[in-house]
Design a protein around this motif. Sequence first.
Motif, PDB file in Angstrom:
ATOM      1  N   UNK A 108       0.833  -1.206   0.000  1.00 18.07           N
ATOM      2  CA  UNK A 108       0.000   0.000   0.000  1.00 18.07           C
ATOM      3  C   UNK A 108       0.865   1.253   0.000  1.00 18.07           C
ATOM      4  N   UNK A 109       1.839   1.285   0.894  1.00 12.54           N
ATOM      5  CA  UNK A 109       2.686   2.476   0.979  1.00 12.54           C
ATOM      6  C   UNK A 109       3.547   2.645  -0.265  1.00 12.54           C
ATOM      7  N   UNK A 110       3.940   1.534  -0.890  1.00  7.96           N
ATOM      8  CA  UNK A 110       4.710   1.637  -2.141  1.00  7.96           C
ATOM      9  C   UNK A 110       3.876   2.293  -3.233  1.00  7.96           C
ATOM     10  N   UNK A 111       2.596   1.945  -3.313  1.00 13.51           N
ATOM     11  CA  UNK A 111       1.723   2.569  -4.309  1.00 13.51           C
ATOM     12  C   UNK A 111       1.525   4.048  -3.997  1.00 13.51           C
ATOM     13  N   UNK A 112       1.251   4.377  -2.748  1.00 18.82           N
ATOM     14  CA  UNK A 112       1.007   5.775  -2.378  1.00 18.82           C
ATOM     15  C   UNK A 112       2.247   6.646  -2.563  1.00 18.82           C
ATOM     16  N   UNK A 113       3.428   6.037  -2.426  1.00 20.82           N
ATOM     17  CA  UNK A 113       4.676   6.773  -2.601  1.00 20.82           C
ATOM     18  C   UNK A 113       5.157   6.768  -4.044  1.00 20.82           C
TER      19      UNK A 113
ATOM     20  N   UNK B 269      -2.317  -3.725  -8.049  1.00 18.11           N
ATOM     21  CA  UNK B 269      -2.942  -3.065  -6.905  1.00 18.11           C
ATOM     22  C   UNK B 269      -3.163  -1.585  -7.200  1.00 18.11           C
ATOM     23  N   UNK B 270      -2.189  -0.964  -7.853  1.00 20.19           N
ATOM     24  CA  UNK B 270      -2.291   0.454  -8.205  1.00 20.19           C
ATOM     25  C   UNK B 270      -3.466   0.697  -9.153  1.00 20.19           C
ATOM     26  N   UNK B 271      -3.544  -0.086 -10.229  1.00 17.21           N
ATOM     27  CA  UNK B 271      -4.572   0.143 -11.240  1.00 17.21           C
ATOM     28  C   UNK B 271      -5.974  -0.147 -10.704  1.00 17.21           C
ATOM     29  N   UNK B 272      -6.095  -1.202  -9.900  1.00 20.31           N
ATOM     30  CA  UNK B 272      -7.412  -1.518  -9.338  1.00 20.31           C
ATOM     31  C   UNK B 272      -7.871  -0.406  -8.403  1.00 20.31           C
ATOM     32  N   UNK B 273      -6.950   0.124  -7.612  1.00 21.06           N
ATOM     33  CA  UNK B 273      -7.282   1.205  -6.687  1.00 21.06           C
ATOM     34  C   UNK B 273      -7.695   2.458  -7.440  1.00 21.06           C
ATOM     35  N   UNK B 274      -6.980   2.782  -8.511  1.00 19.89           N
ATOM     36  CA  UNK B 274      -7.325   3.960  -9.309  1.00 19.89           C
ATOM     37  C   UNK B 274      -8.698   3.807  -9.951  1.00 19.89           C
ATOM     38  N   UNK B 275      -8.990   2.613 -10.447  1.00 23.23           N
ATOM     39  CA  UNK B 275     -10.302   2.346 -11.054  1.00 23.23           C
ATOM     40  C   UNK B 275     -11.423   2.581 -10.047  1.00 23.23           C
ATOM     41  N   UNK B 276     -11.276   2.011  -8.851  1.00 25.98           N
ATOM     42  CA  UNK B 276     -12.319   2.140  -7.831  1.00 25.98           C
ATOM     43  C   UNK B 276     -12.429   3.572  -7.321  1.00 25.98           C
ATOM     44  N   UNK B 277     -11.275   4.219  -7.121  1.00 26.70           N
ATOM     45  CA  UNK B 277     -11.294   5.611  -6.674  1.00 26.70           C
ATOM     46  C   UNK B 277     -11.989   6.498  -7.708  1.00 26.70           C
ATOM     47  N   UNK B 278     -11.727   6.219  -8.977  1.00 24.39           N
ATOM     48  CA  UNK B 278     -12.359   6.989 -10.039  1.00 24.39           C
ATOM     49  C   UNK B 278     -13.870   6.874 -10.027  1.00 24.39           C
ATOM     50  N   UNK B 279     -14.363   5.649  -9.769  1.00 25.57           N
ATOM     51  CA  UNK B 279     -15.814   5.449  -9.718  1.00 25.57           C
ATOM     52  C   UNK B 279     -16.430   6.202  -8.537  1.00 25.57           C
ATOM     53  N   UNK B 280     -15.724   6.234  -7.411  1.00 25.47           N
ATOM     54  CA  UNK B 280     -16.234   6.960  -6.244  1.00 25.47           C
ATOM     55  C   UNK B 280     -16.214   8.458  -6.496  1.00 25.47           C
ATOM     56  N   UNK B 281     -15.131   8.959  -7.075  1.00 23.37           N
ATOM     57  CA  UNK B 281     -15.018  10.394  -7.338  1.00 23.37           C
ATOM     58  C   UNK B 281     -16.149  10.886  -8.239  1.00 23.37           C
ATOM     59  N   UNK B 282     -16.646  10.017  -9.107  1.00 17.90           N
ATOM     60  CA  UNK B 282     -17.705  10.437 -10.023  1.00 17.90           C
ATOM     61  C   UNK B 282     -19.064  10.573  -9.341  1.00 17.90           C
TER      62      UNK B 282
END
Length: 495
Positions: A341-346, A355-368
């Motif tokens: 987790x910290x490696x992705x955030x850094x 892990x990075x791409x899945x997190x970005x996908x989900x975050x994008x759906x929430x942001x919308x």
Amino acid sequence: MLKIRKVLIDSYPENMSFLFRGADGYGPEHFRALRKIEITHHNVSILATLAITDDATMVGPDEIGLGEQAFRRLGLAEGAVVSIAQATPPRSLEAVRRKITGDTLTANEITSIITDVAAYRYSPMEIGAFLVACASFMTTDETLALTRAMADVGNRLDWRAELVVDKHCVGGIPGNRTSMIVVPIVAAHGLIIPKTSSRAITSPSGTADTMEVLANVDLTLEQMQAVVIREKAVLAWGGRVNLSPADDVLISVERPLRIDTFEQMVASILSKKLSAGSTHLVIDIPVGPTAKVRTHREAIRLRKMFEFVAQKVGLTIEVVLTDGSQPVGNGIGPVLEARDVMAVLQNAANAPNDLRERSLFLAGRILEFDPALKGGAGYDLAVDLLTSGRAFDAMARLIEAQGPQTQPFGLGAFRHDVVANSPGKVASIDCHLIARIARLAGAPMDKGAGIDLLHKVGSTVQQGETLYRIYAQSQDGLDFARDLAVESSGYGITP
């Protein structure tokens, strides 16, 4: 009339009490009749399972010992005088017996059961009977009633905002620790995202287990509210703040029985989100041959169940189906997942890309969910928040607000490499088996236990090359995990 004495025995979730054999003239035959007792002080009372001790140093003849849970829940000081009486069985047990025979329960009956469960009136055996009966057959209306009952028993948070977002994954995929990346991304944008999590049920780690490596997750209700007001987010264990408290009691029995049906899953997840004050929710359902949800048909059935219950209880929900064919990230277990987790955030070069791409996908759906954002712009905004470092800064502030972890957790000192028996390409990884191996190693109870995956699907390996490394904090844990890995590594390798 007996004086309270605190006994340092952890019997979670059950209330335990202890009497000295022969106390106040009682004989063993009396105690056998008092399997569960009611302990009362004026208008305060609890039910507790009774155990008899012959050790007068533990409990004196004029005392009653209370385990840690019972002592805390009764809320009295040591030495306070209480009375005891045989407890009356909860009336709602009759509904449980009917459910065992295949009857459909009414909403009122389910509410009575959940109220008694939350009040610790049920023994683990009685809870297990209810769970098994529901696992055999449960209607959609019963699932809705269970969700409402679990949300209504306990605290309900109100953030006084029209938009309070959250996300949840139904689980079954080791290493899928996206919440700890999604939450700081969304918080950096300014949306309120109070993420509460249960402890792991059948997985090697949950969000609360992994976040605990970095920060305090055992927050009081007041602490949690203060963190959200300050940082727009929280990553905390939901059990302490009494959100859907019956769920945590049920989970404590579900875990050893490995019961996790779709109906109970929907009720558990949505009741927690309702209690946490969420208004908009993204549900992630990973689908794969060894995941919790195995087929597209199962995923659609679960999605429809989520949508039906969410609409009835007033939640705006989006359910997404994702790839569950293999573990996500490289680390499985609290310390290893926190590392990823910290490696992705850094934005580290060695951060696991899946892990990075899945997190970005989900975050994008929430942001919308943000009405000010143009449709389709969520993913690009998530990428910008992550790559700019604003998401990492939000996580750093969140750790500081919750309280940095003062106990250092390192990787287990006992290690074993699982190697390829033949050369070829990794064609498959069994999520269920890998999770079992990590749990046998000691995860999540032992924070440093787990598995570090050195190869994923598509990798080319040589005979004798290490596929993954098992970490344990005891020789026994390592032996248990290694023995299962010897039976099957969980890797399918094709020539």
